[in-house]
Design a protein around this motif. Structure first.
Motif, mmCIF file in Angstrom:
data_model
loop_
_atom_site.group_PDB
_atom_site.id
_atom_site.type_symbol
_atom_site.label_atom_id
_atom_site.label_comp_id
_atom_site.label_asym_id
_atom_site.label_seq_id
_atom_site.Cartn_x
_atom_site.Cartn_y
_atom_site.Cartn_z
ATOM 1 N N TYR A 365 0.934 -1.141 0.053
ATOM 2 C CA TYR A 365 0.287 0.101 -0.009
ATOM 3 C C TYR A 365 0.822 1.331 0.105
ATOM 4 O O TYR A 365 0.437 2.272 -0.710
ATOM 5 C CB TYR A 365 -0.963 0.015 1.203
ATOM 6 N N LEU A 366 2.068 1.176 0.672
ATOM 7 C CA LEU A 366 2.968 2.291 0.823
ATOM 8 C C LEU A 366 3.415 2.483 -0.489
ATOM 9 O O LEU A 366 3.660 3.888 -1.088
ATOM 10 C CB LEU A 366 4.207 2.061 1.697
ATOM 11 N N LYS A 367 3.911 1.619 -1.393
ATOM 12 C CA LYS A 367 4.391 1.661 -2.556
ATOM 13 C C LYS A 367 3.296 2.052 -3.419
ATOM 14 O O LYS A 367 3.483 3.160 -4.391
ATOM 15 C CB LYS A 367 4.985 0.209 -3.257
ATOM 16 N N LYS A 368 2.111 1.474 -3.445
ATOM 17 C CA LYS A 368 1.155 1.754 -4.595
ATOM 18 C C LYS A 368 -0.233 1.382 -3.837
ATOM 19 O O LYS A 368 -0.599 0.244 -3.719
ATOM 20 C CB LYS A 368 1.299 1.084 -5.860
ATOM 21 N N PRO A 369 -1.019 2.350 -3.539
ATOM 22 C CA PRO A 369 -2.359 2.058 -2.691
ATOM 23 C C PRO A 369 -3.243 1.293 -3.444
ATOM 24 O O PRO A 369 -3.475 1.040 -4.822
ATOM 25 C CB PRO A 369 -2.979 3.601 -2.615
ATOM 26 N N TRP A 370 -3.839 0.336 -2.744
ATOM 27 C CA TRP A 370 -4.648 -0.725 -3.350
ATOM 28 C C TRP A 370 -6.169 -0.511 -2.769
ATOM 29 O O TRP A 370 -6.270 0.401 -1.765
ATOM 30 C CB TRP A 370 -4.564 -2.123 -3.150
ATOM 31 N N THR A 371 -7.375 -0.847 -3.655
ATOM 32 C CA THR A 371 -8.614 -0.706 -2.716
ATOM 33 C C THR A 371 -9.370 -2.313 -2.961
ATOM 34 O O THR A 371 -8.433 -3.159 -3.553
ATOM 35 C CB THR A 371 -9.475 0.046 -3.896
ATOM 36 N N ILE A 372 -10.358 -2.377 -2.418
ATOM 37 C CA ILE A 372 -11.116 -3.536 -2.610
ATOM 38 C C ILE A 372 -12.190 -3.172 -3.382
ATOM 39 O O ILE A 372 -13.291 -2.924 -3.126
ATOM 40 C CB ILE A 372 -11.869 -3.968 -1.293
ATOM 41 N N PRO A 373 -12.131 -3.494 -4.798
ATOM 42 C CA PRO A 373 -13.217 -3.210 -5.647
ATOM 43 C C PRO A 373 -14.449 -4.302 -5.671
ATOM 44 O O PRO A 373 -15.445 -3.985 -6.028
ATOM 45 C CB PRO A 373 -12.616 -3.278 -7.061
ATOM 46 N N SER A 374 -14.025 -5.488 -5.185
ATOM 47 C CA SER A 374 -15.113 -6.702 -5.096
ATOM 48 C C SER A 374 -14.961 -7.472 -4.160
ATOM 49 O O SER A 374 -13.760 -7.642 -3.854
ATOM 50 C CB SER A 374 -15.629 -6.967 -6.505
ATOM 51 N N ARG A 375 -16.129 -7.880 -3.464
ATOM 52 C CA ARG A 375 -16.067 -8.948 -2.578
ATOM 53 C C ARG A 375 -17.387 -9.900 -2.554
ATOM 54 O O ARG A 375 -18.420 -9.215 -2.926
ATOM 55 C CB ARG A 375 -15.680 -8.460 -1.204
ATOM 56 N N LYS A 376 -17.197 -10.967 -2.094
ATOM 57 C CA LYS A 376 -18.603 -12.021 -1.901
ATOM 58 C C LYS A 376 -18.346 -12.645 -0.607
ATOM 59 O O LYS A 376 -17.397 -13.272 -0.572
ATOM 60 C CB LYS A 376 -18.419 -12.832 -3.138
ATOM 61 N N VAL A 377 -19.558 -12.655 0.201
ATOM 62 C CA VAL A 377 -19.446 -13.399 1.531
ATOM 63 C C VAL A 377 -19.793 -15.036 1.295
ATOM 64 O O VAL A 377 -20.295 -15.259 0.177
ATOM 65 C CB VAL A 377 -20.485 -13.034 2.435
ATOM 66 N N SER A 378 -19.187 -15.827 2.230
ATOM 67 C CA SER A 378 -19.447 -17.314 1.885
ATOM 68 C C SER A 378 -20.813 -17.738 2.410
ATOM 69 O O SER A 378 -21.108 -16.972 3.612
ATOM 70 C CB SER A 378 -18.531 -17.919 2.795
ATOM 71 N N THR A 379 -21.373 -18.470 1.842
ATOM 72 C CA THR A 379 -22.589 -18.947 2.384
ATOM 73 C C THR A 379 -22.752 -20.485 3.012
ATOM 74 O O THR A 379 -21.715 -21.069 2.299
ATOM 75 C CB THR A 379 -23.804 -18.866 1.434
ATOM 76 N N GLN A 387 -16.070 -15.282 0.717
ATOM 77 C CA GLN A 387 -15.667 -16.355 -0.391
ATOM 78 C C GLN A 387 -14.667 -15.688 -1.366
ATOM 79 O O GLN A 387 -13.670 -16.507 -1.724
ATOM 80 C CB GLN A 387 -16.828 -16.733 -1.072
ATOM 81 N N LYS A 388 -14.550 -14.284 -1.619
ATOM 82 C CA LYS A 388 -13.913 -13.801 -2.448
ATOM 83 C C LYS A 388 -13.705 -12.300 -1.681
ATOM 84 O O LYS A 388 -14.626 -11.713 -1.572
ATOM 85 C CB LYS A 388 -14.454 -13.772 -3.919
ATOM 86 N N LEU A 389 -12.277 -11.832 -1.998
ATOM 87 C CA LEU A 389 -12.228 -10.256 -1.590
ATOM 88 C C LEU A 389 -11.046 -9.940 -2.366
ATOM 89 O O LEU A 389 -9.982 -10.145 -2.119
ATOM 90 C CB LEU A 389 -11.996 -10.215 -0.069
ATOM 91 N N GLU A 390 -11.318 -9.092 -3.569
ATOM 92 C CA GLU A 390 -10.463 -8.703 -4.463
ATOM 93 C C GLU A 390 -9.781 -7.284 -4.057
ATOM 94 O O GLU A 390 -10.545 -6.438 -3.723
ATOM 95 C CB GLU A 390 -11.143 -8.604 -5.713
ATOM 96 N N LEU A 391 -8.484 -7.335 -4.324
ATOM 97 C CA LEU A 391 -7.771 -6.196 -4.260
ATOM 98 C C LEU A 391 -7.331 -5.850 -5.839
ATOM 99 O O LEU A 391 -7.018 -6.571 -6.603
ATOM 100 C CB LEU A 391 -6.283 -6.331 -3.461
ATOM 101 N N ALA A 392 -7.349 -4.358 -5.816
ATOM 102 C CA ALA A 392 -6.958 -3.783 -7.189
ATOM 103 C C ALA A 392 -6.002 -2.475 -6.870
ATOM 104 O O ALA A 392 -6.463 -1.823 -5.975
ATOM 105 C CB ALA A 392 -7.989 -3.618 -8.049
ATOM 106 N N ASN A 393 -5.203 -2.269 -7.705
ATOM 107 C CA ASN A 393 -4.601 -0.681 -7.570
ATOM 108 C C ASN A 393 -5.820 0.318 -7.560
ATOM 109 O O ASN A 393 -6.463 0.166 -8.393
ATOM 110 C CB ASN A 393 -3.517 -0.776 -8.928
ATOM 111 N N GLY A 394 -5.479 1.200 -6.763
ATOM 112 C CA GLY A 394 -6.047 2.301 -6.472
ATOM 113 C C GLY A 394 -5.957 3.159 -7.531
ATOM 114 O O GLY A 394 -4.860 3.174 -8.384
#
Ligand code: HEM
Length: 395
Positions: A365-379, A387-394
């Motif tokens: 994050y210090l080098k290049k901030p990321w965000t959480i563009p999408s996620r899905k909870v487990s059922t 179930q999924k938690l995606e990180l992508a460059n901010g």
């Protein structure tokens, strides 16, 4: 506090409801009705932190290996000496032998190779502009640690990939379901088959007698081969799901409350943030015990044979919203790792894995901030999580 606490609360609630759409709201509302409630047909629900702790500390009156307290569920799969299905003198003696199992050095050595692979997967994915699924990365991290628990080195011929090792561990722990008092012969056979796959390399490392490996270390602490295998199996099945539940939820909480940037720049607040996230998420939400001596919990009488449902999730969460700036009330301290004779023996390893993953993400994050563009909870899972938690460059 910066950021939106309500977004964090909303996501955490979705995570809990995804796993237990009926039970979670029920347990929380029953907890609000009183500290100890008798629920006909189910058991005695304990929802207040100091009373949960009292039960956990009293291994003479409240046992884990009773008829309906879940410990015994494991015996057909991992044998009778796997800590989680032991009580009393035998359990105490085994725990005493294991007291020095984890030193900071031994824990670091177990986590480091998996941390390096975690780092390269995160960096490589984000450098290439891809989305990185943190849940999958943590599964591989946990699988890498399993390989060390089995005493398998990274370059060993035929070594299973980290993800397969995680899947094997998960196939054992997922045999547990709420309301399942024992395993059917088919389920037990499935669990034993997974344990046998894991046992092959662990037995070889045990006989190799090298205390630098985990099975070798268990041998040097005086374990028999069967004890060592029981302990390794317990570690694999108890330690993986909780970790894969917790790390993505921790990262989501810190991101949703706008704390990532400050923590990346100054890590001094990290221990408090991790501790508070453990309190707020409670990765192991419920513990079970059986009463073996008539008595009382608080003002409520309990009788021999009663099943006790310890609602750690209500005990911890009812203390307030997520706020790392507030100290943990003493009655709740570390309750998410249990208390007393069965206190989580894997805590040093769990903390090393959590801190390793978080450090990688904060450095990035210090080098290049990321965000959480999408996620899905487990059922439909026992341990709530993403179930999924995606990180992508901010941007
Ligand atoms: C965030 C991660 C974790 C949480 C929240 C957690 C929580 C707990 C809790 C609450 C207990 C006590 C259960 C009871 O008294 O009924 C426990 C026991 C245990 N944990 Fe953990 N755990 C975590 C990670 C791990 C890891 C990584 C390992 C090992 C690799 C591990 C191994 C064990 C074992 C073997 C026991 C049984 C100890 C005994 O019965 O004597 N745990 N854990």
């Amino acid at each position: 506090m910066t950021g939106s606490v309500t977004a964090a609360e909303r996501w955490e609630r979705r995570v809990q409801l995804g796993a237990h759409p009926v039970l979670y709201p029920l347990v929380r509302s029953l907890g609000a009705l009183g500290p100890v409630l008798r629920l006909p047909g189910l058991g005695v629900l304990v929802s207040e932190a100091s009373l949960v702790r009292c039960v956990l500390m009293d291994g003479e009156r409240f046992v884990k290996n009773g008829a309906s307290a879940s410990g015994g569920l494991w015996t057909p799969v991992v044998g009778p000496r796997a800590l989680v299905n032991m009580d009393g003198k035998d359990h105490r003696e085994l725990r005493r032998k294991l007291a020095d199992l984890f030193t900071p050095g031994s824990v670091a050595a177990m986590v480091e190779p998996a941390r390096e692979r975690f780092l390269s997967r995160v960096e490589h994915g984000l450098d290439n502009g891809a989305r990185v699924d943190l849940v999958d990365c943590v599964k591989e991290l946990a699988g890498g640690v399993i390989s060390r628990l089995l005493g398998v080195l990274d370059d060993a011929p035929g070594r299973l990939p980290d993800r397969d090792l995680f899947n094997l561990g998960s196939s054992i722990s997922s045999l547990v379901r709420l309301g399942r008092p024992s395993l059917t012969p088919r389920q037990a056979a499935k669990g034993r088959a997974a344990v046998e796959l894991l046992a092959g390399p662990a037995r070889a490392a045990f006989h190799g007698n090298d205390p630098a490996t985990f099975p070798g270390r268990l041998r040097s602490l005086g374990m028999t081969e069967e004890e060592a295998l029981g302990i390794i199996s317990a570690f694999v099945m108890v330690g993986t799901e909780t970790l894969v539940s917790f790390v993505p939820r921790l990262v989501a909480l810190l991101s949703d409350t706008g704390r990532i940037s400050a923590l990346a720049a100054d890590r001094s607040g990290l221990p408090a943030a991790v501790n508070e996230a453990l309190r707020y998420t409670v990765p192991s939400p419920m513990m079970l015990r059986n009463v073996v001596v008539d008595g009382a919990i608080g003002a409520k009488a309990v009788r021999t044979g009663d099943r006790i449902l310890l609602s750690t999730v209500h005990a911890a969460k009812s203390l307030g919203g997520f706020d790392p700036d507030q100290p943990t009330p003493p009655q709740a301290r570390q309750l998410w790792f249990g208390a007393g004779p069965h206190f989580c023996i894997g805590m040093p390893l769990a903390m090393a894995e959590i801190n390793a993953a978080l450090d990688v993400l904060l450095d990035r994050y210090l080098k290049k901030p990321w965000t959480i563009p999408s996620r899905k909870v487990s059922t439909g899972v026992l341990i709530p999580g993403y179930q999924k938690l995606e990180l992508a460059n901010g941007s």
